[in-house]
Scaffold this motif. Structure first.
Motif, PDB file in Angstrom:
ATOM      1  N   LEU A 128       0.828  -1.201   0.000  1.00 15.41           N
ATOM      2  CA  LEU A 128       0.000   0.000   0.000  1.00 15.41           C
ATOM      3  C   LEU A 128       0.861   1.249   0.000  1.00 15.41           C
ATOM      4  CD1 LEU A 128      -2.813  -0.950   2.547  1.00 15.41           C
ATOM      5  CD2 LEU A 128      -2.984  -0.826   0.058  1.00 15.41           C
ATOM      6  N   GLY A 129       1.975   1.197   0.733  1.00 15.60           N
ATOM      7  CA  GLY A 129       2.889   2.337   0.739  1.00 15.60           C
ATOM      8  C   GLY A 129       3.500   2.579  -0.619  1.00 15.60           C
ATOM      9  N   SER A 130       3.862   1.497  -1.284  1.00 17.47           N
ATOM     10  CA  SER A 130       4.452   1.629  -2.620  1.00 17.47           C
ATOM     11  C   SER A 130       3.446   2.194  -3.604  1.00 17.47           C
ATOM     12  CB  SER A 130       4.944   0.259  -3.109  1.00 17.47           C
ATOM     13  OG  SER A 130       5.922  -0.272  -2.236  1.00 17.47           O
ATOM     14  N   ALA A 131       2.210   1.739  -3.509  1.00 18.77           N
ATOM     15  CA  ALA A 131       1.179   2.178  -4.453  1.00 18.77           C
ATOM     16  C   ALA A 131       0.739   3.613  -4.219  1.00 18.77           C
ATOM     17  CB  ALA A 131      -0.027   1.253  -4.370  1.00 18.77           C
ATOM     18  N   SER A 132       0.962   4.138  -3.007  1.00 15.16           N
ATOM     19  CA  SER A 132       0.522   5.498  -2.696  1.00 15.16           C
ATOM     20  C   SER A 132       1.656   6.509  -2.708  1.00 15.16           C
ATOM     21  CB  SER A 132      -0.179   5.525  -1.330  1.00 15.16           C
ATOM     22  OG  SER A 132       0.701   5.109  -0.295  1.00 15.16           O
ATOM     23  N   SER A 133       2.895   6.045  -2.787  1.00 10.09           N
ATOM     24  CA  SER A 133       4.044   6.964  -2.824  1.00 10.09           C
ATOM     25  C   SER A 133       4.299   7.372  -4.273  1.00 10.09           C
ATOM     26  CB  SER A 133       5.283   6.293  -2.216  1.00 10.09           C
ATOM     27  OG  SER A 133       5.058   5.957  -0.870  1.00 10.09           O
ATOM     28  N   LEU A 134       3.468   8.254  -4.769  1.00 13.13           N
ATOM     29  CA  LEU A 134       3.489   8.607  -6.181  1.00 13.13           C
ATOM     30  C   LEU A 134       4.111   9.979  -6.404  1.00 13.13           C
ATOM     31  CD1 LEU A 134      -0.173   7.546  -7.095  1.00 13.13           C
ATOM     32  CD2 LEU A 134       1.924   6.193  -7.365  1.00 13.13           C
ATOM     33  N   GLU A 135       4.879  10.091  -7.469  1.00 13.76           N
ATOM     34  CA  GLU A 135       5.320  11.416  -7.882  1.00 13.76           C
ATOM     35  C   GLU A 135       4.192  12.082  -8.651  1.00 13.76           C
ATOM     36  OE1 GLU A 135       8.319  11.533 -11.077  1.00 13.76           O
ATOM     37  OE2 GLU A 135       8.381   9.347 -10.879  1.00 13.76           O
ATOM     38  N   THR A 136       4.357  13.368  -8.926  1.00 14.84           N
ATOM     39  CA  THR A 136       3.282  14.076  -9.598  1.00 14.84           C
ATOM     40  C   THR A 136       2.945  13.436 -10.940  1.00 14.84           C
ATOM     41  OG1 THR A 136       4.905  15.622 -10.505  1.00 14.84           O
ATOM     42  CG2 THR A 136       3.755  16.289  -8.497  1.00 14.84           C
ATOM     43  N   SER A 137       1.653  13.347 -11.227  1.00 17.03           N
ATOM     44  CA  SER A 137       1.021  12.776 -12.426  1.00 17.03           C
ATOM     45  C   SER A 137       1.184  11.263 -12.552  1.00 17.03           C
ATOM     46  CB  SER A 137       1.475  13.478 -13.716  1.00 17.03           C
ATOM     47  OG  SER A 137       2.716  13.026 -14.172  1.00 17.03           O
ATOM     48  N   ALA A 138       1.653  10.608 -11.507  1.00 19.64           N
ATOM     49  CA  ALA A 138       1.671   9.146 -11.483  1.00 19.64           C
ATOM     50  C   ALA A 138       0.351   8.665 -10.883  1.00 19.64           C
ATOM     51  CB  ALA A 138       2.838   8.626 -10.662  1.00 19.64           C
ATOM     52  N   PHE A 139       0.010   7.398 -11.153  1.00 18.90           N
ATOM     53  CA  PHE A 139      -1.239   6.868 -10.615  1.00 18.90           C
ATOM     54  C   PHE A 139      -1.133   5.372 -10.382  1.00 18.90           C
ATOM     55  CE2 PHE A 139      -1.626   6.767 -15.244  1.00 18.90           C
ATOM     56  CZ  PHE A 139      -2.170   5.526 -15.523  1.00 18.90           C
ATOM     57  N   SER A 140      -1.950   4.892  -9.452  1.00 16.31           N
ATOM     58  CA  SER A 140      -2.056   3.465  -9.178  1.00 16.31           C
ATOM     59  C   SER A 140      -3.470   3.009  -9.495  1.00 16.31           C
ATOM     60  CB  SER A 140      -1.731   3.152  -7.718  1.00 16.31           C
ATOM     61  OG  SER A 140      -0.339   3.293  -7.476  1.00 16.31           O
ATOM     62  N   VAL A 141      -3.560   1.878 -10.196  1.00 17.09           N
ATOM     63  CA  VAL A 141      -4.853   1.304 -10.567  1.00 17.09           C
ATOM     64  C   VAL A 141      -5.126   0.135  -9.631  1.00 17.09           C
ATOM     65  CG1 VAL A 141      -6.241   0.318 -12.423  1.00 17.09           C
ATOM     66  CG2 VAL A 141      -4.383   1.924 -12.973  1.00 17.09           C
ATOM     67  N   VAL A 142      -6.189   0.246  -8.857  1.00 17.61           N
ATOM     68  CA  VAL A 142      -6.573  -0.813  -7.924  1.00 17.61           C
ATOM     69  C   VAL A 142      -7.748  -1.568  -8.545  1.00 17.61           C
ATOM     70  CG1 VAL A 142      -7.274  -1.378  -5.564  1.00 17.61           C
ATOM     71  CG2 VAL A 142      -5.895   0.682  -6.013  1.00 17.61           C
ATOM     72  N   HIS A 143      -7.530  -2.833  -8.872  1.00 14.54           N
ATOM     73  CA  HIS A 143      -8.567  -3.647  -9.517  1.00 14.54           C
ATOM     74  C   HIS A 143      -9.349  -4.417  -8.454  1.00 14.54           C
ATOM     75  CE1 HIS A 143      -6.921  -3.033 -13.584  1.00 14.54           C
ATOM     76  NE2 HIS A 143      -5.733  -3.126 -13.014  1.00 14.54           N
ATOM     77  N   LEU A 144     -10.686  -4.307  -8.541  1.00 14.22           N
ATOM     78  CA  LEU A 144     -11.572  -4.985  -7.602  1.00 14.22           C
ATOM     79  C   LEU A 144     -12.563  -5.860  -8.359  1.00 14.22           C
ATOM     80  CD1 LEU A 144     -12.443  -1.947  -5.290  1.00 14.22           C
ATOM     81  CD2 LEU A 144     -10.590  -3.600  -4.991  1.00 14.22           C
ATOM     82  N   SER A 145     -13.019  -6.913  -7.722  1.00 10.29           N
ATOM     83  CA  SER A 145     -14.010  -7.787  -8.327  1.00 10.29           C
ATOM     84  C   SER A 145     -15.342  -7.056  -8.467  1.00 10.29           C
ATOM     85  CB  SER A 145     -14.206  -9.044  -7.471  1.00 10.29           C
ATOM     86  OG  SER A 145     -15.365  -9.754  -7.874  1.00 10.29           O
ATOM     87  N   ALA A 146     -15.908  -7.082  -9.665  1.00 11.05           N
ATOM     88  CA  ALA A 146     -17.192  -6.409  -9.892  1.00 11.05           C
ATOM     89  C   ALA A 146     -18.347  -7.195  -9.292  1.00 11.05           C
ATOM     90  CB  ALA A 146     -17.420  -6.212 -11.386  1.00 11.05           C
TER      91      ALA A 146
END
Length: 312
Positions: A277-295
């Motif tokens: 979670l820390g890795s996915a939220s430690s973003l530089e500007t204009s970076a993004f993380s895609v979290v995939h969830l079961s529909a």
């Protein structure tokens, strides 16, 4: 990316026909083989953009990307390594009806097959490996997914350069370029909802996307930096609404707020928290993380997270 390797991207395209799962394969004209749709990265493209473009060019079907299902690596006849990234992607009925595919000099035919048949007919072991990764998702009951995309705003003017209020601090020239470049990257995952902090640097980051996909930007102080600094941010309310809605969404916020957003996604879906979670939220500007969830069952936990760095 290395200078010597050749990068490409593609997908395992799927649909349900009378309740039965079918996979799309292509019959290539020149090679007389059967493979998954894929193609080389064009200059200035990201891998996700390449996957969507190549799938459309080879099959006539426009898709939004789901979960990443692996990377294949192999040596070409010229000894250069080829690295191919694949995503699962559903072919909707509307997209199939809109397809204008005709046999051409690259693709002689496209064919829908069951997984068992595809295993037997795919020409290359590396493609079969990718198909097996996809089959594991199916076995786990995770076929249809939706993404929540946590995005950090693009580069803003420095506080020293800006004399106005912090909320009104605008994007820098570089940030404006980043905002435009984000459109193709984010569209690859099919967002239909855009939520943003009211800060100008956030709103202007997602404005090009909003105009392109024809969706308004929903502003909320609950993910603003000012609210976070005052202890009044409420990531839980926003995340809970998104998980319940089960629609592809982008949330544009600030560096200090992003860890809370990712944590709340984990909590809302019963996912064990960890360093990821820390890795996915430690973003530089204009970076993004895609979290995939079961529909079908979001409470079953996070299916996958992928982080995308900004174009430079």
């Amino acid at each position: 990316m290395t200078d010597t390797a050749i990068y490409a991207a593609g997908g395992v395209i799927w649909r349900l026909v009378d309740g039965k799962l079918k996979i799309l394969v292509i019959h290539r004209t020149a090679y007389v083989d059967i493979t998954l749709p894929k193609g080389k990265v064009d200059p200035g493209e990201t891998l996700a953009e390449t996957a969507v473009r190549e799938i459309y060019e080879e099959t006539g079907i426009r898709v939004s990307l789901g979960v990443n299902v692996g990377v294949s690596r192999y040596r070409m006849p010229n000894k250069r390594e080829k690295i191919v990234h694949y995503w699962a992607a559903e072919a909707t009925d509307a997209a199939i009806r809109a397809s204008a595919f005709v046999p051409n000099k690259e693709v002689a035919a496209i064919e829908w097959m069951g997984i068992k048949k595809a295993r037997k007919h795919l020409s290359y072991p590396v493609d079969v490996e990718i198909l097996e990764n996809f089959a594991k998702l199916v076995d786990d009951g995770v076929l249809r997914t939706f993404p929540i995309i946590a995005l950090r705003h693009a580069k803003a003017l420095s506080r020293e350069e800006w004399k106005g209020t912090e909320t009104a601090r605008p994007l820098s020239p570089r940030g404006k370029r980043e905002a435009e470049a984000l459109v193709g990257q984010l569209r690859a995952f099919g967002p239909v909802q855009i939520i943003s902090s009211p800060a100008a640097r956030c709103v202007k980051t997602v404005t090009p996307l909003s105009k392109t996909i024809g969706r308004r930007i929903e502003l909320t102080d609950l993910v603003s930096q000012e609210a976070w600094e005052e202890g009044k941010s409420d990531e839980r309310t926003i995340v809970g609404r998104l998980v319940r809605g089960r629609r592809a969404a982008v949330v544009c916020s600030h560096g200090p707020v992003l860890p809370g957003i990712l944590t709340e996604i984990a909590l809302a879906t019963g996912t064990l928290r960890g360093s990821y979670l820390g890795s996915a939220s430690s973003l530089e500007t204009s970076a993004f993380s895609v979290v995939h969830l079961s529909a079908t069952n979001p409470g079953s936990g996070i299916v996958a997270i992928e982080t995308h760095e900004p174009k430079r």
